[in-house]
Design a protein around this motif. Structure first.
Motif, PDB file in Angstrom:
ATOM      1  N   VAL A  67       0.684  -1.296   0.126  1.00 15.52           N
ATOM      2  CA  VAL A  67      -0.001   0.153  -0.040  1.00 15.52           C
ATOM      3  C   VAL A  67       0.808   1.388  -0.069  1.00 15.52           C
ATOM      4  O   VAL A  67       0.556   2.190  -0.654  1.00 15.52           O
ATOM      5  N   GLN A  68       1.935   1.376   0.670  1.00 16.42           N
ATOM      6  CA  GLN A  68       2.730   2.293   0.944  1.00 16.42           C
ATOM      7  C   GLN A  68       3.558   2.819  -0.506  1.00 16.42           C
ATOM      8  O   GLN A  68       3.588   3.826  -1.089  1.00 16.42           O
ATOM      9  N   GLN A  92      -3.779   0.000  13.185  1.00 15.48           N
ATOM     10  CA  GLN A  92      -3.656   1.410  13.448  1.00 15.48           C
ATOM     11  C   GLN A  92      -2.681   1.788  12.101  1.00 15.48           C
ATOM     12  O   GLN A  92      -2.896   2.918  11.367  1.00 15.48           O
ATOM     13  N   ALA A  93      -1.497   1.185  11.523  1.00 11.10           N
ATOM     14  CA  ALA A  93      -0.977   1.375  10.386  1.00 11.10           C
ATOM     15  C   ALA A  93      -1.776   1.415   9.308  1.00 11.10           C
ATOM     16  O   ALA A  93      -1.327   2.101   8.219  1.00 11.10           O
ATOM     17  N   ALA A  94      -2.587   0.419   9.002  1.00 14.99           N
ATOM     18  CA  ALA A  94      -3.451   0.397   7.974  1.00 14.99           C
ATOM     19  C   ALA A  94      -4.339   1.624   7.700  1.00 14.99           C
ATOM     20  O   ALA A  94      -4.612   2.115   6.845  1.00 14.99           O
ATOM     21  N   MET A  95      -4.907   2.154   8.849  1.00 14.35           N
ATOM     22  CA  MET A  95      -5.674   3.232   9.109  1.00 14.35           C
ATOM     23  C   MET A  95      -5.117   4.308   8.464  1.00 14.35           C
ATOM     24  O   MET A  95      -5.192   5.319   7.629  1.00 14.35           O
ATOM     25  N   ARG A  96      -3.635   4.408   8.910  1.00 16.27           N
ATOM     26  CA  ARG A  96      -2.831   5.669   8.542  1.00 16.27           C
ATOM     27  C   ARG A  96      -2.362   5.620   7.173  1.00 16.27           C
ATOM     28  O   ARG A  96      -2.070   6.695   6.619  1.00 16.27           O
ATOM     29  N   HIS A  97      -2.212   4.440   6.467  1.00 12.33           N
ATOM     30  CA  HIS A  97      -1.931   4.439   5.053  1.00 12.33           C
ATOM     31  C   HIS A  97      -3.255   4.402   4.039  1.00 12.33           C
ATOM     32  O   HIS A  97      -3.241   4.425   2.849  1.00 12.33           O
ATOM     33  N   GLY A  98      -4.489   4.716   4.841  1.00  9.65           N
ATOM     34  CA  GLY A  98      -5.580   5.082   3.940  1.00  9.65           C
ATOM     35  C   GLY A  98      -6.558   3.822   3.719  1.00  9.65           C
ATOM     36  O   GLY A  98      -7.360   3.943   2.785  1.00  9.65           O
ATOM     37  N   ALA A  99      -6.258   2.552   4.287  1.00 10.68           N
ATOM     38  CA  ALA A  99      -7.196   1.467   4.087  1.00 10.68           C
ATOM     39  C   ALA A  99      -8.646   1.984   4.576  1.00 10.68           C
ATOM     40  O   ALA A  99      -8.813   2.427   5.477  1.00 10.68           O
ATOM     41  N   LEU A 100      -9.537   1.823   3.686  1.00 13.58           N
ATOM     42  CA  LEU A 100     -11.212   1.961   3.853  1.00 13.58           C
ATOM     43  C   LEU A 100     -11.645   1.079   5.085  1.00 13.58           C
ATOM     44  O   LEU A 100     -12.655   1.490   5.714  1.00 13.58           O
TER      45      LEU A 100
END
Length: 226
Positions: A67-68, A92-100
């Motif tokens: 994703v990054q 948390q990292a998924a949220m920060r990288h824009g996972a919906l």
């Protein structure tokens, strides 16, 4: 049609997830990838891609690393994480990288369908463009809070279902209804009712233990342990 790339290191799981996607009206599987490199290659090669169902545990990189890299290359394709990774740091990292959305394995078809339908509704709300008042903004963000298990029958408690799920997942082997009741503090009848529900939805599997005489004992194991 919403074009979807399914990414999972297990080819069988990828095929099952792809079959699930195809069962949801308005969605089409554009491709499947089984590692990070192939996922990135297909992102570049596919003529159109709207959504990626991204596993986290890939053989050559993590899903979040993919994703990054997607974002670094300028791809704004939407992402729903579909993974067994349940630690808070990864979420948390998924949220920060824009996972919906974030869907934890294992899950039944209803769980993925709910996420996809919520995503489709979000796209419909956003396609109109223009400006949004606070109430509309709240509705847009609220679309993504659709429950993961909308099929919980009337009279069943989400809290109790989660208690039973955790007990099965933490068990070292199959449990009978009485053993589950002893671990959770539920009555045997309630434990049996939720075990049957989990079996019907494919999250638990029934095994039979034969004794010296009488009917075999019904024992249940979490799907990934069967």
């Amino acid at each position: 049609m919403i074009e979807v790339l399914v990414v999972d290191d297990d080819t069988r799981v990828a095929q099952v997830n792809a079959a699930y996607v195809e069962k949801v009206p308005g969605f089409h599987v554009a491709g499947e990838a089984y590692n990070a490199a192939d996922a990135l290659r297909q992102l570049e090669a596919l003529p159109r891609l709207d959504l990626v169902l991204m596993d986290h545990y890939l053989p050559d990189e993590t899903g979040l690393a993919v994703v990054q890299e997607m974002r670094r290359r300028g791809h704004q394709t939407d992402v729903i994480m579909v993974t067994a990774a349940r630690d808070v740091a990864t979420v948390q990292a998924a949220m920060r990288h824009g996972a919906l959305q974030y869907l934890v394995k294992p899950f039944a078809f209803a769980g993925l369908r709910a996420k996809l339908e919520a995503y489709a509704e979000l796209r419909r709300r956003l396609d109109g463009g223009g400006e949004a008042e606070q109430a509309e903004v709240d509705r847009i963000f609220g679309v993504l809070s659709a429950p993961s298990d909308p099929g919980l029958p009337k009279g069943h408690s989400p809290t109790t279902a989660e208690l039973v799920r955790q007990a099965l997942m933490n068990a070292e082997g199959p449990l009978s209804a009485q053993e589950l009741a002893d671990r959770t503090g539920l009555s045997r009848q309630t434990a049996q009712r939720y075990l049957k529900l989990l079996e019907r939805t494919g999250r638990a599997r029934l095994t039979l233990k034969y004794g010296d005489a009488g009917r075999p004992e019904h024992r249940y194991v979490w799907a990934t342990r069967a």
